[in-house]
Design an enzyme around this catalytic site. Structure first.
Site, mmCIF file in Angstrom:
data_model
loop_
_atom_site.group_PDB
_atom_site.id
_atom_site.type_symbol
_atom_site.label_atom_id
_atom_site.label_comp_id
_atom_site.label_asym_id
_atom_site.label_seq_id
_atom_site.Cartn_x
_atom_site.Cartn_y
_atom_site.Cartn_z
ATOM 1 N N THR A 176 -8.011 6.977 9.836
ATOM 2 C CA THR A 176 -7.598 5.803 9.075
ATOM 3 C C THR A 176 -8.763 4.826 9.145
ATOM 4 O O THR A 176 -9.763 5.086 9.794
ATOM 5 C CB THR A 176 -6.306 5.156 9.616
ATOM 6 O OG1 THR A 176 -5.914 4.095 8.718
ATOM 7 C CG2 THR A 176 -6.494 4.568 10.999
ATOM 8 N N HIS B 28 -3.687 11.772 0.772
ATOM 9 C CA HIS B 28 -2.486 11.137 0.242
ATOM 10 C C HIS B 28 -2.732 10.771 -1.223
ATOM 11 O O HIS B 28 -2.587 11.624 -2.097
ATOM 12 C CB HIS B 28 -1.967 9.954 1.090
ATOM 13 C CG HIS B 28 -3.011 9.038 1.646
ATOM 14 N ND1 HIS B 28 -3.960 8.424 0.856
ATOM 15 C CD2 HIS B 28 -3.246 8.614 2.903
ATOM 16 C CE1 HIS B 28 -4.724 7.653 1.619
ATOM 17 N NE2 HIS B 28 -4.326 7.765 2.865
ATOM 18 N N ARG C 263 4.671 18.885 -0.002
ATOM 19 C CA ARG C 263 5.061 20.047 -0.817
ATOM 20 C C ARG C 263 4.284 19.974 -2.122
ATOM 21 O O ARG C 263 3.704 18.959 -2.465
ATOM 22 C CB ARG C 263 6.572 20.035 -1.091
ATOM 23 C CG ARG C 263 7.376 20.170 0.179
ATOM 24 C CD ARG C 263 8.670 20.906 -0.071
ATOM 25 N NE ARG C 263 9.402 21.064 1.181
ATOM 26 C CZ ARG C 263 10.736 21.124 1.252
ATOM 27 N NH1 ARG C 263 11.447 20.993 0.140
ATOM 28 N NH2 ARG C 263 11.353 21.300 2.396
ATOM 29 N N ARG D 75 -8.685 8.681 -0.568
ATOM 30 C CA ARG D 75 -9.712 9.162 0.353
ATOM 31 C C ARG D 75 -10.325 10.457 -0.187
ATOM 32 O O ARG D 75 -9.645 11.189 -0.931
ATOM 33 C CB ARG D 75 -9.137 9.367 1.749
ATOM 34 C CG ARG D 75 -8.765 8.031 2.390
ATOM 35 C CD ARG D 75 -8.251 8.190 3.808
ATOM 36 N NE ARG D 75 -7.885 6.902 4.404
ATOM 37 C CZ ARG D 75 -8.707 6.091 5.045
ATOM 38 N NH1 ARG D 75 -9.979 6.428 5.147
ATOM 39 N NH2 ARG D 75 -8.287 4.960 5.556
ATOM 40 N N GLY E 188 0.969 -1.209 4.367
ATOM 41 C CA GLY E 188 1.433 0.104 3.932
ATOM 42 C C GLY E 188 2.174 0.867 5.000
ATOM 43 O O GLY E 188 3.398 1.062 4.903
ATOM 44 N N HIS E 189 1.448 1.255 6.045
ATOM 45 C CA HIS E 189 2.058 2.184 7.011
ATOM 46 C C HIS E 189 3.380 1.665 7.570
ATOM 47 O O HIS E 189 4.412 2.347 7.503
ATOM 48 C CB HIS E 189 1.076 2.466 8.156
ATOM 49 C CG HIS E 189 1.467 3.642 8.982
ATOM 50 N ND1 HIS E 189 1.126 4.942 8.656
ATOM 51 C CD2 HIS E 189 2.244 3.712 10.092
ATOM 52 C CE1 HIS E 189 1.662 5.760 9.543
ATOM 53 N NE2 HIS E 189 2.326 5.059 10.432
ATOM 54 N N ASN F 274 0.858 -1.187 0.000
ATOM 55 C CA ASN F 274 0.000 0.000 0.000
ATOM 56 C C ASN F 274 0.893 1.235 0.000
ATOM 57 O O ASN F 274 1.680 1.432 0.924
ATOM 58 C CB ASN F 274 -0.897 -0.014 1.243
ATOM 59 C CG ASN F 274 -1.841 1.171 1.300
ATOM 60 O OD1 ASN F 274 -1.416 2.319 1.094
ATOM 61 N ND2 ASN F 274 -3.110 0.924 1.580
ATOM 62 N N HIS G 210 -4.161 -4.112 7.714
ATOM 63 C CA HIS G 210 -4.197 -2.984 8.654
ATOM 64 C C HIS G 210 -3.308 -3.250 9.872
ATOM 65 O O HIS G 210 -3.550 -4.152 10.656
ATOM 66 C CB HIS G 210 -5.597 -2.585 9.116
ATOM 67 C CG HIS G 210 -5.606 -1.164 9.602
ATOM 68 N ND1 HIS G 210 -5.840 -0.082 8.776
ATOM 69 C CD2 HIS G 210 -5.316 -0.643 10.816
ATOM 70 C CE1 HIS G 210 -5.718 1.036 9.474
ATOM 71 N NE2 HIS G 210 -5.412 0.732 10.718
ATOM 72 N N ASP G 211 -2.237 -2.464 9.957
ATOM 73 C CA ASP G 211 -1.278 -2.548 11.081
ATOM 74 C C ASP G 211 -0.477 -3.856 11.090
ATOM 75 O O ASP G 211 0.121 -4.199 12.123
ATOM 76 C CB ASP G 211 -1.967 -2.364 12.438
ATOM 77 C CG ASP G 211 -2.365 -0.903 12.664
ATOM 78 O OD1 ASP G 211 -3.221 -0.671 13.524
ATOM 79 O OD2 ASP G 211 -1.813 -0.025 11.958
ATOM 80 N N HIS H 47 -5.548 3.725 -1.450
ATOM 81 C CA HIS H 47 -6.830 4.053 -0.828
ATOM 82 C C HIS H 47 -7.090 5.551 -1.027
ATOM 83 O O HIS H 47 -6.768 6.357 -0.164
ATOM 84 C CB HIS H 47 -6.783 3.720 0.664
ATOM 85 C CG HIS H 47 -8.109 3.809 1.336
ATOM 86 N ND1 HIS H 47 -8.463 3.016 2.402
ATOM 87 C CD2 HIS H 47 -9.180 4.614 1.118
ATOM 88 C CE1 HIS H 47 -9.685 3.332 2.798
ATOM 89 N NE2 HIS H 47 -10.134 4.287 2.027
ATOM 90 N N GLU I 282 -8.816 0.553 -2.698
ATOM 91 C CA GLU I 282 -9.666 0.468 -1.511
ATOM 92 C C GLU I 282 -10.431 1.761 -1.322
ATOM 93 O O GLU I 282 -9.913 2.841 -1.676
ATOM 94 C CB GLU I 282 -8.801 0.271 -0.264
ATOM 95 C CG GLU I 282 -7.980 -0.980 -0.285
ATOM 96 C CD GLU I 282 -7.290 -1.199 1.040
ATOM 97 O OE1 GLU I 282 -6.924 -0.224 1.708
ATOM 98 O OE2 GLU I 282 -7.139 -2.377 1.418
#
Ligand SMILES: CC(=O)[C@@H](O)[C@H](O)COP(=O)(O)O
Ligand SMILES: NCC(=O)COP(=O)(O)O
Length: 238
Positions: free
Chosen positions: A102, A52, A20, A47, A215-216, A9, A192-193, A45, A72
């Site tokens: 999130t 992002h 920037r 949003r 991802g994160h 992700n 997720h996580d 994803h 997603e």
């Protein structure tokens, strides 16, 4: 047994880019390199607030992603139009409200069955594989089957939170949910996580896990360890 696919992700690459007005880091280049380094898929994803990944990124990525492309998001009219236009490999439906910091919940597939049925049918008619983001709850998984979805994505935040204290207790609901999904003929994704710390135990205990989307933690690890090395480290855990 087929290997579990790693879908990277790249939301957080776009987070840095958006700090920037320019195009550094380049989101498209991050996807091309992630695939070159061994990613089996790319997940984004987009949003509603464009914090992002933007809709324009999704269209740019469609031109370059050669592995599995997973989009997603909450199935708003704009999101549905984007996905059907782009035709990714997979769409993952997430119940996030626009203001969610999130993804923080899975679908109530019992209450939303008819809503999801109609949307799943539209994506499947467009030739797009569908996945629904759910908590590891047997009744929720059974109700997901009734929407016509191809897969579910198990929302793994509760596993990540509980893992360090008691891995067996943390994984138990996911083992049962995956068992019910297999009974129902649903493919199982997860995300997720997930991280270098908790991924191997999860993947070892969930048979027939099709895909993890990460991802994160992965992009954060790549800041210290490099993207190629990091992707290889995650792949070795699957
Ligand atoms: C559905 C899910 O758990 C993640 O894919 C989500 O996309 C993370 O979103 P953020 O990157 O905006 O935290
Ligand atoms: N579906 C989960 C995903 O794509 C990434 O979630 P996270 O690793 O950023 O928590």
């Amino acid at each position: 047994m087929t290997m579990t696919k790693l879908s990277v992700n790249i939301n957080k690459v776009a987070t840095i880019r958006n700090a920037r007005a320019g195009n550094i880091p380049n989101v498209v280049l991050s996807a091309v390199n992630a695939e070159r380094f061994g990613a089996d898929g790319i997940t984004v994803h987009p949003r509603p607030d464009g914090r992002h990944i933007r809709y324009s990124d999704v269209c740019d990525l469609k031109e370059v992603v050669t592995t599995e492309f997973n989009i997603e998001g909450y199935p708003s009219d704009d999101f549905i139009e984007l996905v059907i236009g782009v035709k990714p490999t997979q769409v993952t439906l997430v119940p996030d409200p626009p203001t969610a910091i999130t993804s923080n919940a899975g679908w109530d597939t019992v209450k939303n069955r008819e809503f999801l049925q109609e949307i799943v049918a539209r994506f499947k008619q467009a030739g797009i594989r569908t996945s629904i983001f759910v908590e590891p709850d047997p009744e929720t998984v059974r109700a997901a089957k009734l929407t016509g979805t191809d897969r579910i994505e198990l929302y793994t935040e509760s596993y990540a939170i509980g893992y360090s204290e008691d891995p067996q207790k943390a994984i138990a609901p996911f083992i049962e949910a995956a068992r019910v999904a297999a009974e129902e003929g649903l493919g199982v994704n997860a995300g997720h996580d997930l991280s270098l710390e908790n991924l191997e135990f999860f993947a070892k205990n969930i048979p027939n896990l099709c895909e993890v989307s990460i991802g994160h933690a992965l992009i954060s690890d790549a800041l210290y360890l490099g993207l190629e090395n990091t992707i290889q480290m995650y792949k070795r855990l699957l």
